[in-house]
Design a protein around this motif. Structure first.
Motif, PDB file in Angstrom:
ATOM      1  N   VAL A 248      50.211  40.194  39.461  1.00 46.03           N
ATOM      2  CA  VAL A 248      50.856  40.403  40.646  1.00 46.03           C
ATOM      3  C   VAL A 248      49.946  40.276  42.069  1.00 46.03           C
ATOM      4  N   GLU A 249      48.376  40.560  41.469  1.00 44.71           N
ATOM      5  CA  GLU A 249      47.112  40.118  42.386  1.00 44.71           C
ATOM      6  C   GLU A 249      47.178  38.654  42.542  1.00 44.71           C
ATOM      7  N   ILE A 250      47.352  38.016  41.454  1.00 44.53           N
ATOM      8  CA  ILE A 250      47.190  36.414  41.724  1.00 44.53           C
ATOM      9  C   ILE A 250      48.298  35.621  42.224  1.00 44.53           C
ATOM     10  N   GLU A 251      49.412  36.354  42.009  1.00 47.43           N
ATOM     11  CA  GLU A 251      50.631  36.045  42.817  1.00 47.43           C
ATOM     12  C   GLU A 251      51.440  36.840  43.397  1.00 47.43           C
ATOM     13  N   PRO A 252      51.123  37.355  44.606  1.00 46.75           N
ATOM     14  CA  PRO A 252      51.545  38.416  45.559  1.00 46.75           C
ATOM     15  C   PRO A 252      53.212  38.512  45.595  1.00 46.75           C
ATOM     16  N   GLY A 253      53.720  37.421  45.594  1.00 51.38           N
ATOM     17  CA  GLY A 253      55.211  37.329  45.866  1.00 51.38           C
ATOM     18  C   GLY A 253      55.867  37.059  44.580  1.00 51.38           C
ATOM     19  N   LEU A 254      55.357  37.633  43.454  1.00 47.31           N
ATOM     20  CA  LEU A 254      56.117  37.283  41.977  1.00 47.31           C
ATOM     21  C   LEU A 254      57.331  38.358  42.256  1.00 47.31           C
ATOM     22  N   GLU A 255      58.462  37.651  41.678  1.00 44.97           N
ATOM     23  CA  GLU A 255      59.700  38.389  41.810  1.00 44.97           C
ATOM     24  C   GLU A 255      59.822  39.115  40.484  1.00 44.97           C
ATOM     25  N   HIS A 256      60.523  40.324  40.270  1.00 44.73           N
ATOM     26  CA  HIS A 256      60.747  41.043  39.139  1.00 44.73           C
ATOM     27  C   HIS A 256      59.571  40.902  38.220  1.00 44.73           C
ATOM     28  N   PRO A 257      58.756  41.571  38.617  1.00 51.05           N
ATOM     29  CA  PRO A 257      57.380  41.767  37.875  1.00 51.05           C
ATOM     30  C   PRO A 257      57.518  42.820  36.627  1.00 51.05           C
ATOM     31  N   GLN A 258      57.152  42.346  35.232  1.00 52.97           N
ATOM     32  CA  GLN A 258      57.261  43.008  34.239  1.00 52.97           C
ATOM     33  C   GLN A 258      56.033  43.921  34.186  1.00 52.97           C
ATOM     34  N   ALA A 259      56.029  45.112  33.065  1.00 49.39           N
ATOM     35  CA  ALA A 259      54.828  45.729  33.025  1.00 49.39           C
ATOM     36  C   ALA A 259      53.693  44.783  32.781  1.00 49.39           C
ATOM     37  N   GLU A 260      53.786  43.985  31.877  1.00 53.28           N
ATOM     38  CA  GLU A 260      52.599  43.127  31.863  1.00 53.28           C
ATOM     39  C   GLU A 260      51.889  42.608  33.150  1.00 53.28           C
ATOM     40  N   ASP A 261      52.958  42.302  34.103  1.00 51.03           N
ATOM     41  CA  ASP A 261      52.172  41.691  35.211  1.00 51.03           C
ATOM     42  C   ASP A 261      51.534  42.620  36.015  1.00 51.03           C
ATOM     43  N   LEU A 262      51.833  43.792  35.731  1.00 51.21           N
ATOM     44  CA  LEU A 262      51.190  44.965  36.671  1.00 51.21           C
ATOM     45  C   LEU A 262      49.865  45.547  36.441  1.00 51.21           C
ATOM     46  N   VAL A 263      49.370  45.226  35.161  1.00 55.12           N
ATOM     47  CA  VAL A 263      48.112  45.682  34.818  1.00 55.12           C
ATOM     48  C   VAL A 263      47.075  44.685  34.846  1.00 55.12           C
ATOM     49  N   PRO A 264      45.772  45.149  34.726  1.00 55.82           N
ATOM     50  CA  PRO A 264      44.714  43.955  34.767  1.00 55.82           C
ATOM     51  C   PRO A 264      44.742  43.074  33.663  1.00 55.82           C
ATOM     52  N   GLY A 265      44.668  41.528  33.776  1.00 58.34           N
ATOM     53  CA  GLY A 265      44.527  40.495  32.718  1.00 58.34           C
ATOM     54  C   GLY A 265      43.637  41.083  31.445  1.00 58.34           C
ATOM     55  N   SER A 266      42.382  41.889  31.768  1.00 62.52           N
ATOM     56  CA  SER A 266      41.385  42.165  30.649  1.00 62.52           C
ATOM     57  C   SER A 266      42.131  43.353  30.013  1.00 62.52           C
ATOM     58  N   THR A 267      42.957  44.234  30.737  1.00 65.80           N
ATOM     59  CA  THR A 267      43.677  45.193  29.746  1.00 65.80           C
ATOM     60  C   THR A 267      44.610  44.633  28.927  1.00 65.80           C
ATOM     61  N   LEU A 268      45.261  43.544  29.332  1.00 68.70           N
ATOM     62  CA  LEU A 268      46.364  42.862  28.374  1.00 68.70           C
ATOM     63  C   LEU A 268      45.555  42.193  27.331  1.00 68.70           C
ATOM     64  N   ASP A 269      44.330  41.642  27.511  1.00 67.49           N
ATOM     65  CA  ASP A 269      43.362  40.849  26.567  1.00 67.49           C
ATOM     66  C   ASP A 269      43.186  42.035  25.406  1.00 67.49           C
ATOM     67  N   VAL A 270      42.611  43.332  25.787  1.00 66.87           N
ATOM     68  CA  VAL A 270      42.569  44.420  24.783  1.00 66.87           C
ATOM     69  C   VAL A 270      43.483  44.792  23.946  1.00 66.87           C
TER      70      VAL A 270
END
Length: 750
Positions: A248-270
């Motif tokens: 959501v930081e990379i794409e501020p206009g993202l519609e209907h963000p999921q939980a994965e869209d709200l957390v840092p990408g590095s957290t998703l990697d972990v």
């Protein structure tokens, strides 16, 4: 017990000392030998004539080491069997030990009673009616016994033969530990005799300090049993990541963000690596906060959902309801399906969850001792190694990056802690301190127990002969007067101290029995079912979305008076903003961090990502000449690298504040905004020349020192003394200032 122990039951001297019924029970269980801790504890404890500490690794049989000889001693008194008090820091551990001891004790006709808030009153009354057998209790419930049944305590505890304190290390140095010391002393006053005290722990850095804690004023009399460890193989891998923004930081206009869209990408990697590495096995994952527990539990659950697989990942922390916590514990213990708990320190202590394959630590652990305790959960099966996976997320560097980021402090601290763990070092217990907050609680508690007390009686029980020996008589009198001004105490015509109007109200509230401070919490309800609780310091509003217990919820209503949040299941969700406090880092850890940065050798237990981050940190360390430079200018602030622990750093910060410089403890360094290096050197020289380190004077302008539950009720001067004794090392900070005041200033080369 283990089949590989060198001594069998047939040739064990300790085994022959046990009651025949206990020996038969051991045979029926199929155990062929006693562990080292049990062999040595049985002769030490069986006569109930001394205090003993049993220090042994997790799963080394400490419970049996204590209870085999204790129960043998009780059986000698038949038919008039006495009692033993088992004190635990956790209700869950009490439940676990109740199940563990009941099978043995039923065969001996010795009752086992669990006593805490979740236990039915009818079970507690059985012990009140016939006080024999094993009573499992928390310090808070023992405090409640004294307050509510004070006059009955001498009779209730008249047959008490032993007091066992489990997870001893969890109490040392804390307000709760000082409360426990006071309660143990009050037990001996109630029974009129010295009671054998038995401390059990897997993690005790300094055995002498632990003995002094268990038996204040007479620690040298405590027999210490440090059982041999099993010498298991240890496998370690620390992975390094560079922080990435959320989608959501990379794409501020993202519609209907999921939980994965709200957390840092590095957290998703972990989370992705955790899912890949852990699925199909039993594991424990330790993030450093409840909030992160919820984030990772939810992400891992979603991986299972997307793969149409049964969920293997469970959240476990203190704010969850008992039902949710027990679901996670049962999933781990039953062993019929893969289960991984994402947890806080709630699963660090000795709750029986069976053997787990590995431990994952996200970010630096709170301490080396904590890491050792956690790692004791892994590698418990014969021939299996203990496995530790570490995950460190470091920020992306830029022109304005701070010193901590450039030195990759989190990663370097994790590496340093693992190296210290491998060498067998961990933090010694921090004892001492005035603990004025707990003293206030104990004054109110004893008055409730006795229906009133004189100042002399309180002085004798709590200070002169009790655990608060660091307090002077004048300060004690001043404290009583101040408690009177706060309406906590009042005095009748005979001089007897009684509860004042406010004191009576507070003592009669259920929250009184805990010595530690805690936030008021909101209960989370879904269709009338309690899910758990959230701290009130972060209230929620209707229509907000949260993640709790690893699941997603929408807030329907918030009732501030009843402290209830009504939620409904929802597909969205953001993590709740409740986090644990920062850990206090020890001197030795910071010095080991400097050694890690100084060296050129590769660290064998890091992956390629962590190795690259470490190389960046070491390169910065060399370019900045930090092996010799300890003081430099950064913009409008002076930076002092101390490489010391937080008690010393915070001590130096308040000493600087006392002469007009505001310093911030940033871990490996102190920063002083608006100061030049010359001004800071002058300040260090001024501190070095101080001959009086009285905290009453040094902390006169300090505002943020009300930390503990009853600090608000202390006289200001005593509050400063208590705070300094618990949170600062002024003497060592003074010595450091003296050493640093002579350093030569040279500019940082980077």
């Amino acid at each position: 017990m283990t089949t590989s122990s060198p001594a069998s039951s047939s040739d064990s001297h300790a085994f022959g000392l046990l009651d025949e019924r206990i020996r038969r029970w051991i045979w029926r269980e199929g155990w062929t030998a006693l562990r080292d801790a049990q062999e040595r504890a049985i002769p030490a404890l069986i006569e109930a004539d001394r205090d003993v500490i049993v220090a042994a690794a997790t799963a080394a049989g400490k419970t049996e080491a204590a209870f085999f000889p204790i129960l043998t001693h009780l059986l000698r008194q038949e038919p008039d069997i006495g009692s033993v008090l088992y004190i635990s820091p956790l209700k869950a551990l009490i439940n676990d030990q109740w199940a563990r001891l009941t099978g043995l004790c039923e065969s001996l006709d010795i009752p086992v009673v669990a006593w805490h808030g979740d236990v039915a009153a009818s079970r507690k009354h059985r012990f009140i009616k016939d006080a024999k057998g094993v009573l499992l209790i928390t310090p808070e419930s023992l405090e409640a016994l004294f307050v509510r049944r004070g006059t009955a305590m001498p009779g209730l505890m008249s047959k008490l033969r032993y007091v066992v304190v489990d997870e001893l290390h969890a109490f040392i140095g804390a307000e709760r530990g000082k409360q426990l010391q006071s309660l143990l002393h009050r037990l001996e006053c109630a029974t009129g005799r010295r009671l054998p005290r038995v401390g059990l722990s897997a993690t005790l850095g300094d055995m002498g300090l632990a003995a002094q804690f268990l038996r204040p004023r007479d620690g040298k009399s405590v027999e210490i049993i440090h059982a041999a460890s099993g010498g298991h193989e240890l496998k370690v891998l620390i992975k390094g990541y560079v922080e990435k923004p959320s989608r959501v930081e990379i794409e501020p206009g993202l519609e209907h963000p999921q939980a994965e869209d709200l957390v840092p990408g590095s957290t998703l990697d972990v989370a992705a690596h955790l899912y890949k590495a852990l699925r199909g096995t039993n594991n424990l994952v330790f993030p450093n906060s409840r909030r992160q527990v919820e984030v990772y539990a939810d992400l891992l659950r979603r991986y299972c959902e997307r793969n149409d697989a049964p969920n293997e990942f469970w959240a476990h922390h203190g704010s969850l309801s008992r039902e949710f916590r027990e679901d996670a514990e049962q999933a781990l213990k039953e062993g019929t399906r893969p289960a991984t708990a994402i947890c806080t320190t709630t699963l660090e202590l000795g709750i029986d969850i069976g053997a787990v394959k590995s431990i994952a630590q996200i970010g630096p652990p709170p301490s080396v001792a904590s890491l050792r305790q956690r790692l004791g959960r892994s590698g418990r099966r014969q021939g299996e190694p203990a496995i530790l996976r570490g995950y460190c997320i470091e920020p992306e560097l830029g022109p304005k990056s701070g010193l901590s980021d450039c030195l990759r402090e989190g990663l370097v601290q994790s590496i340093a802690m693992v190296r210290l763990l491998i060498r067998g070092w961990f933090e010694p217990s921090r004892v001492g301190g005035l603990h004025g907050s707990t003293l206030i609680q104990q004054i109110l508690s004893i008055i409730a127990e006795r229906g009133g007390a004189t100042a002399g009686e309180l002085w004798a029980m709590l200070v002169k002969d009790g655990p608060f020996e660091g307090l002077g008589r004048d300060d004690f009198v001043l404290l009583l007067r101040h408690m009177g001004e706060k309406q906590l105490l009042t005095q009748d015509g005979s001089g007897l101290l009684l509860h004042g109007e406010l004191g009576e109200k507070l003592v009669n509230h259920y929250a009184f029995y805990a010595a530690f401070a805690s936030d008021e919490e909101f209960r989370l309800l879904c269709e009338g079912r309690t899910l758990g609780s959230l701290p009130v310091s972060h209230p929620l509003l209707p229509d907000q979305h949260i993640i709790f217990a690893g699941r997603r919820w929408r807030v329907m209503d918030v009732d501030s008076e009843k402290k209830v949040i009504v939620v409904t299941p929802d597909k969205g969700g953001a993590p709740p903003t409740f986090d644990g406090g920062g850990a206090i880092v020890h001197d030795v850890v910071r010095q080991e961090m400097r050694a890690v940065l100084r060296e050129m050798d590769a660290v064998p237990f890091v992956d390629q990502g962590a190795a690259a981050l470490l190389a960046e940190a070491r390169d910065f360390y060399r370019r900045a000449n930090l092996d010799t430079v300890q003081l430099f200018q950064r913009g409008n602030e002076a930076v002092l690298l101390t490489w010391r622990g937080d008690w010393v750093n915070d001590g130096l910060a308040v000493l600087l504040a006392s002469i007009g410089l505001t310093a911030t403890n940033e871990g490996i360094c102190l920063t002083v905004p608006g100061a030049t290096t010359d001004r800071l050197l002058d300040a260090l020289a001024e501190i070095a020349g101080m001959t009086d380190l009285d905290p009453v004077v040094i902390l006169v302008d300090a505002k943020n020192i009300v930390r503990e539950k009853w600090d608000w009720a202390m006289p200001e001067e005593m509050l400063r003394k208590s705070f300094a004794s618990l949170h600062l090392d002024l003497a060592e900070a003074h010595r450091m200032a003296d050493a640093l005041s002579t350093i030569t200033f040279s500019p940082c080369s980077s």
